[in-house]
Design a protein around this motif. Structure first.
Motif, PDB file in Angstrom:
ATOM      1  N   HIS A 314      94.390  48.408  71.821  1.00 47.37           N
ATOM      2  CA  HIS A 314      95.817  48.120  71.952  1.00 47.37           C
ATOM      3  C   HIS A 314      96.047  46.898  72.844  1.00 47.37           C
ATOM      4  O   HIS A 314      96.896  46.050  72.545  1.00 47.37           O
ATOM      5  CB  HIS A 314      96.544  49.352  72.528  1.00 47.37           C
ATOM      6  CG  HIS A 314      96.797  50.427  71.529  1.00 47.37           C
ATOM      7  ND1 HIS A 314      97.568  50.227  70.402  1.00 47.37           N
ATOM      8  CD2 HIS A 314      96.375  51.730  71.469  1.00 47.37           C
ATOM      9  CE1 HIS A 314      97.622  51.349  69.700  1.00 47.37           C
ATOM     10  NE2 HIS A 314      96.890  52.278  70.323  1.00 47.37           N
ATOM     11  N   ILE A 315      95.304  46.800  73.926  1.00 52.04           N
ATOM     12  CA  ILE A 315      95.451  45.660  74.838  1.00 52.04           C
ATOM     13  C   ILE A 315      95.066  44.356  74.154  1.00 52.04           C
ATOM     14  O   ILE A 315      95.772  43.345  74.235  1.00 52.04           O
ATOM     15  CB  ILE A 315      94.595  45.891  76.106  1.00 52.04           C
ATOM     16  CG1 ILE A 315      95.168  47.045  76.916  1.00 52.04           C
ATOM     17  CG2 ILE A 315      94.539  44.609  76.938  1.00 52.04           C
ATOM     18  CD1 ILE A 315      94.334  47.407  78.132  1.00 52.04           C
ATOM     19  N   THR A 316      93.954  44.377  73.455  1.00 54.18           N
ATOM     20  CA  THR A 316      93.490  43.139  72.796  1.00 54.18           C
ATOM     21  C   THR A 316      94.415  42.725  71.658  1.00 54.18           C
ATOM     22  O   THR A 316      94.536  41.544  71.341  1.00 54.18           O
ATOM     23  CB  THR A 316      92.057  43.330  72.255  1.00 54.18           C
ATOM     24  OG1 THR A 316      92.053  44.427  71.334  1.00 54.18           O
ATOM     25  CG2 THR A 316      91.088  43.609  73.394  1.00 54.18           C
ATOM     26  N   ALA A 317      95.071  43.698  71.019  1.00 56.38           N
ATOM     27  CA  ALA A 317      95.974  43.377  69.922  1.00 56.38           C
ATOM     28  C   ALA A 317      97.250  42.722  70.419  1.00 56.38           C
ATOM     29  O   ALA A 317      97.932  42.009  69.671  1.00 56.38           O
ATOM     30  CB  ALA A 317      96.305  44.643  69.134  1.00 56.38           C
ATOM     31  N   GLU A 318      97.596  42.942  71.679  1.00 56.41           N
ATOM     32  CA  GLU A 318      98.842  42.414  72.223  1.00 56.41           C
ATOM     33  C   GLU A 318      98.645  41.096  72.966  1.00 56.41           C
ATOM     34  O   GLU A 318      99.612  40.514  73.460  1.00 56.41           O
ATOM     35  CB  GLU A 318      99.459  43.455  73.168  1.00 56.41           C
ATOM     36  CG  GLU A 318      99.887  44.744  72.459  1.00 56.41           C
ATOM     37  CD  GLU A 318     100.318  45.825  73.451  1.00 56.41           C
ATOM     38  OE1 GLU A 318     100.191  45.566  74.673  1.00 56.41           O
ATOM     39  OE2 GLU A 318     100.766  46.892  72.993  1.00 56.41           O
ATOM     40  N   THR A 319      97.433  40.628  73.068  1.00 54.18           N
ATOM     41  CA  THR A 319      97.156  39.359  73.764  1.00 54.18           C
ATOM     42  C   THR A 319      96.399  38.415  72.840  1.00 54.18           C
ATOM     43  O   THR A 319      95.985  38.788  71.738  1.00 54.18           O
ATOM     44  CB  THR A 319      96.310  39.618  75.030  1.00 54.18           C
ATOM     45  OG1 THR A 319      95.068  40.226  74.648  1.00 54.18           O
ATOM     46  CG2 THR A 319      97.053  40.526  75.999  1.00 54.18           C
ATOM     47  N   THR A 320      96.201  37.199  73.313  1.00 55.84           N
ATOM     48  CA  THR A 320      95.550  36.172  72.490  1.00 55.84           C
ATOM     49  C   THR A 320      94.210  35.731  73.062  1.00 55.84           C
ATOM     50  O   THR A 320      93.659  34.718  72.637  1.00 55.84           O
ATOM     51  CB  THR A 320      96.470  34.944  72.371  1.00 55.84           C
ATOM     52  OG1 THR A 320      96.757  34.447  73.690  1.00 55.84           O
ATOM     53  CG2 THR A 320      97.762  35.288  71.653  1.00 55.84           C
ATOM     54  N   TYR A 321      93.688  36.476  74.016  1.00 52.65           N
ATOM     55  CA  TYR A 321      92.421  36.088  74.627  1.00 52.65           C
ATOM     56  C   TYR A 321      91.247  36.543  73.760  1.00 52.65           C
ATOM     57  O   TYR A 321      91.373  37.472  72.956  1.00 52.65           O
ATOM     58  CB  TYR A 321      92.303  36.681  76.032  1.00 52.65           C
ATOM     59  CG  TYR A 321      93.393  36.205  76.967  1.00 52.65           C
ATOM     60  CD1 TYR A 321      93.334  34.951  77.543  1.00 52.65           C
ATOM     61  CD2 TYR A 321      94.491  37.038  77.258  1.00 52.65           C
ATOM     62  CE1 TYR A 321      94.345  34.516  78.398  1.00 52.65           C
ATOM     63  CE2 TYR A 321      95.492  36.599  78.105  1.00 52.65           C
ATOM     64  CZ  TYR A 321      95.421  35.342  78.668  1.00 52.65           C
ATOM     65  OH  TYR A 321      96.413  34.906  79.496  1.00 52.65           O
ATOM     66  N   SER A 322      90.119  35.907  73.948  1.00 52.47           N
ATOM     67  CA  SER A 322      88.920  36.262  73.189  1.00 52.47           C
ATOM     68  C   SER A 322      87.877  36.931  74.064  1.00 52.47           C
ATOM     69  O   SER A 322      86.831  37.350  73.573  1.00 52.47           O
ATOM     70  CB  SER A 322      88.310  35.019  72.533  1.00 52.47           C
ATOM     71  OG  SER A 322      87.983  34.051  73.519  1.00 52.47           O
TER      72      SER A 322
END
Length: 371
Positions: A314-322
């Motif tokens: 969920h966290i990764t889906a809401e941000t644009t970091y790799s």
């Protein structure tokens, strides 16, 4: 190789070496890495060619005993006025040359037939104007000596433009530098002779316009302002016209623009050259430190090592970091999670309850220091 060949054939070792490094670009740039090797090659080629070829060590063209000198600033506007005329004929030269090339290239006839047709056309033109045949240096010398009429010089200039297009443009063997000298010299001689008739006190020697016309014409048509100026000076051993040479060469180079060039494979600048692909990016990155690019206000989320995988997704889906730092309960960083490592988990929801952040974290990762 270019420096040695051009410097030898035209007996202009310095100009030939500079030409080799300047002709690659439409802008006023040099391939400076090749400059010293070009100097050495040109020296060797010139020193071998002159005694063995029978051409001798003298200049290709001879000047009056007193030579040509710039002694009257009032002549500068007249030299300046010659620039647009040279550019006009230079543009005609380039356009006609490549129009002829494009006309003959798609013809479905034997390759040897194309230059034969061009040669036939040149021969027919020469029946009316035989002066277009051969190198044409003799007529340039006559123009320097003041022994040609304005009408004949203009006729030779136009005829050389057409003859060169029909010769080289149809696939025949030949160059474009020597014809450019003849065309520019004839145009300069015609203009200088006319100015001499109108302003005899300001233009006492119309032959000076021949030399300046040679350099100016090729500077605009070939995009080689520095080497054109030096080569003409070396080919005549006449360095007294440097001031008008600089003026006309600059005017022709600027007025001609980037699109007008007889060398179609030239690139705009060093940054456009395939030979220098990546050079400028490397140079820029070498001047930047990590501390200059580092953002202290970055909002990269910190992921606790015990966080369930579903929450991590969920966290990764809401941000644009790799890449996401993984920390323990004491706030110490123990690894990182790369977005690429999580891609397969999106399609396996049944494993969400079984996996935590520490299971997908990577502990062996490269470190970048603030230097």
């Amino acid at each position: 190789g270019i420096g040695a060949g051009v410097g030898s054939i035209f007996r202009a070792p310095l100009g030939g070496a500079l030409f080799a490094t300047e002709v690659l670009y439409r802008d006023a740039e040099f391939e400076y890495e090749a400059l010293i090797p070009a100097f050495i090659a040109s020296i060797v080629g010139y020193s071998v060619y002159c005694p063995l070829s029978g051409a001798g060590w003298g200049a290709i063209f001879t000047l009056p005993e007193a030579g040509f000198r710039f002694i009257d600033p009032r002549s500068l506007p007249l030299y300046f006025a010659m620039g647009p005329v040279l550019v006009l004929f230079g543009t005609l030269y380039v356009k006609l040359f490549y129009w002829t090339r494009d006309l003959f290239s798609p013809l479905r006839i034997p390759a040897m037939t194309k230059p034969a047709i061009g040669g036939l056309a040149v021969g027919l033109i020469a029946l009316a104007c035989p002066q277009i045949l051969g190198m044409g240096y003799g007529y340039v010398q006559q123009a320097i000596d003041g022994n040609m009429t304005v009408k004949l010089m203009l006729l030779i200039a136009v005829g050389k433009i057409v003859a060169t297009s029909l010769t080289v443009g149809t696939g025949g063997s030949g160059g474009v530098f020597a014809p450019s000298l003849v065309i520019g010299g004839m145009l300069g001689g015609a203009i200088g002779t006319q100015f001499h008739q109108w302003f005899p006190e300001i233009v006492p020697e119309p032959g000076a316009f021949v030399l300046v016309g040679m350099a100016g014409f090729f500077a605009g048509a070939g995009k080689v302002p520095i080497s054109a100026m030096l080569m003409v000076s070396e080919m005549t051993l006449g360095y007294g016209l440097i001031v008008p040479l600089m003026l006309v060469v600059a005017v022709c180079f600027l007025l001609a623009g980037e699109r007008v060039t007889i060398y179609e494979k030239q690139v705009g600048r060093r940054v456009d050259s395939p030979a220098h692909l990546g050079d400028f990016i490397i140079d820029i990155l070498e001047t930047i430190h990590v501390r200059d690019a580092f953002r202290r206000d970055s909002k990269v989320p910190m992921i606790n090592e015990n966080m369930p995988l579903e929450e991590v997704l969920h966290i990764t889906a809401e941000t644009t970091y790799s890449c996401y730092p993984v920390i323990n309960d004491d706030g110490e960083m123990i690894g990182v999670i790369f977005l690429d490592d999580l891609r397969s988990a999106f399609f396996e929801p049944e494993i969400f309850p079984l996996v935590i952040a520490a299971d997908v974290a990577v502990s062996d990762f490269p470190l970048i220091y603030l230097q």
